[in-house]
Design an enzyme around this catalytic site. Structure first.
Site, PDB file in Angstrom:
ATOM      1  CG  ASP A  82      15.669  -6.957  38.444  1.00  0.00           C
ATOM      2  OD1 ASP A  82      16.849  -6.653  38.714  1.00  0.00           O
ATOM      3  OD2 ASP A  82      14.690  -6.298  38.859  1.00  0.00           O
ATOM      4  CB  CYS A  88      25.273   3.710  42.297  1.00  0.00           C
ATOM      5  SG  CYS A  88      24.665   5.301  42.887  1.00  0.00           S
ATOM      6  CG  HIS A 143      -3.148  16.036  16.244  1.00  0.00           C
ATOM      7  ND1 HIS A 143      -3.894  17.119  15.864  1.00  0.00           N
ATOM      8  CD2 HIS A 143      -1.853  16.341  15.928  1.00  0.00           C
ATOM      9  CE1 HIS A 143      -3.103  18.042  15.330  1.00  0.00           C
ATOM     10  NE2 HIS A 143      -1.867  17.589  15.354  1.00  0.00           N
TER      11      HIS A 143
END
Length: 472
Positions: free
Chosen positions: A142, A175, A435
């Site tokens: 990273d 981005c 469950h």
């Protein structure tokens, strides 16, 4: 004289799945230490505040849940903790970085560039040591790695190590969404580099730091393609994806997961079925109708979820009106219910009005199949089948119940994989009625539990869990 030739094994194993495959070098399905080529190094790429750490945390959580031992090695964490005392071989040059974090990233200072390279390679060494000698399967580096020079340095460092090489995948986060960038920048102010600083000065410093990176930034593309390097380029956290030469079981799983990212605010509720006739008798593994107590829980669950749904809408409605749009980021209305195909789960969802909740039954959410032990209590299993009971007690994660269709937790994990992918993709609110064993596996994913914690997770019968995906 006859000469017997022993063929040399070439290349990594084609497929290793914990609990579902077995071979001479990997009897339990976990990738063997000697099978280095089947392991994966993911090298992150991207400017600061582009969501890299958010992406890798979610990705590592998913891969660990699938039982592929995954660990993140963060270069920034090493930079913040590094001192001459902890590692005398790496000595930071004198700079003004103590007063300005941005100054540490000056691209024109050879000494600082060299020091940052040393930190990155030391982090990479830790990753490779863990991957090759300590049982790791997927190591994630990273860091920004925004220049071709740095990426070549990383590649060369991996290739220089003796022995076989792991597979390599570059993963870039880009981005361009200005609202998303603005939120990411503000989140950085509460991070370790800036949390004790004046917010205005911290933001200015961080903007300078990004500007320093931008001077060197070269996105993934032609250079990597010419070298035949696999990569994924993720734009606006999944709005658009570019991929190149994705090969192998692990890499394709990574891409499939990344393709289903979204940042929508929503609630995911998880509940066991109400008490069934078999539950009341302590018997496991069969279809069974609800008791009166179970039907009472179903009604209470319906009322509770509707109250929570109304509270969510009341809290977020002003925000939606102010923005006058959802943009896929906020959902006030759609609410789905998924149940298993077993009657005890289906009956638990009956009190929810069909006109307000879209219901779906899924075989993937059925209870863990206990094979020949269905209809027995654990006390009866211990008495009648002591060997089976002992095996189950020793290793609940890898134990598989005997008989036709008998499963273990690893089987449940693998049949729930498409459910998790769909959970990550969808933007609606959701209630899952299933469950105990399945609830454990689902919670293990969302909570990021280690494999030894999964089977021991205590799940109270009449309880419901709420999960709200967050981006911070």
């Amino acid at each position: 004289m006859d000469t017997k030739l022993t063929p040399e094994r070439k290349g990594p194993s084609t497929l290793d799945i914990p609990g579902l495959t077995s071979s001479s070098i990997s009897p339990d399905g976990y990738i063997a230490s000697r099978d280095i080529g089947a392991k994966l190094v993911i090298v992150m790429v991207g400017l600061p505040a582009r969501g890299k750490s958010y992406i890798v945390k979610k990705l590592a959580r998913y891969l660990n849940w699938l039982q592929h031992e995954t660990r993140i090695f963060n270069v920034g964490d090493r930079r913040r903790t590094l001192t001459a005392e902890t590692n005398p071989l790496i000595v930071p040059p004198s700079s003004s970085s103590s007063t300005s974090p941005a100054a540490f990233f000056d691209p024109t200072s050879p000494s600082l560039v060299n020091f940052r390279d040393q930190i990155a390679l030391a982090t990479l060494d830790s990753l490779l040591d863990w991957l090759m000698h300590r049982g790791g399967t997927i190591g994630i580096l990273d860091a920004t790695n925004i220049s071709q020079r740095r990426r070549q340095l990383v590649l060369s460092h991996i290739k220089q190590r003796p022995g076989p090489e792991p597979s390599i995948l570059f993963l870039e986060s880009c981005c361009f969404d200005q609202d998303l960038l603005r939120r990411n920048f503000l989140l950085k102010l509460s991070g370790p580099d800036y949390k004790h600083r004046n917010p205005e000065k911290a933001l200015a410093d961080f903007c300078q730091r990004v500007s320093n990176y931008e001077k060197l930034y070269v996105p993934l593309g032609i250079a990597e393609e010419e070298q035949g390097i696999p990569y994924v380029q993720m734009i606006d956290v999944g709005r658009k994806m570019n991929t190149h030469m994705i090969r192998g079981y692990l890499a394709t799983h990574v891409v499939e997961y990344l393709l289903n990212f979204n940042l929508s605010e929503r609630q995911i509720w998880i509940s066991c079925n109400g008490e069934s006739l078999d539950d009341a008798a302590g018997k496991i593994g069969r279809t069974s109708c609800l008791t009166g107590k179970g039907r009472q829980y179903a009604r209470a669950l319906s009322e509770f979820i509707q109250e929570q749904r109304d509270k969510w809408s009341a809290k977020h409605l002003p925000q939606a009106r102010l923005s006058n749009t959802n943009n896929g980021m906020l959902n006030l209305t759609n609410f789905r219910i998924w149940t298993s195909m077993m009657p005890q789960a289906i009956e638990t969802a009956l009190p929810f009005p069909d006109d307000l909740y879209e219901k779906k039954e899924m075989k993937m959410l059925d209870d863990l199949n206990v094979g020949n032990m269905a209809g027995l209590t654990f006390e009866e299993i211990q008495t009648l089948h002591p060997t089976v009971f002992a095996s189950h007690s020793r290793n609940k994660l890898l134990h598989r119940w005997p008989g036709v269709g008998g499963e273990g937790y690893v089987d449940v994990i693998n049949r729930l994989r498409p459910v998790i992918i769909e959970l990550e993709r969808m933007t609606d609110h959701l209630l899952l009625v299933t469950h105990k064993a399945v609830v454990r596996v689902l919670l293990a994913y969302f909570l990021g539990l280690q494999r030894h914690e999964l089977a021991k997770l205590d799940v109270a019968k009449n309880s419901v869990f709420c999960l709200e995906p967050r981006t911070d």
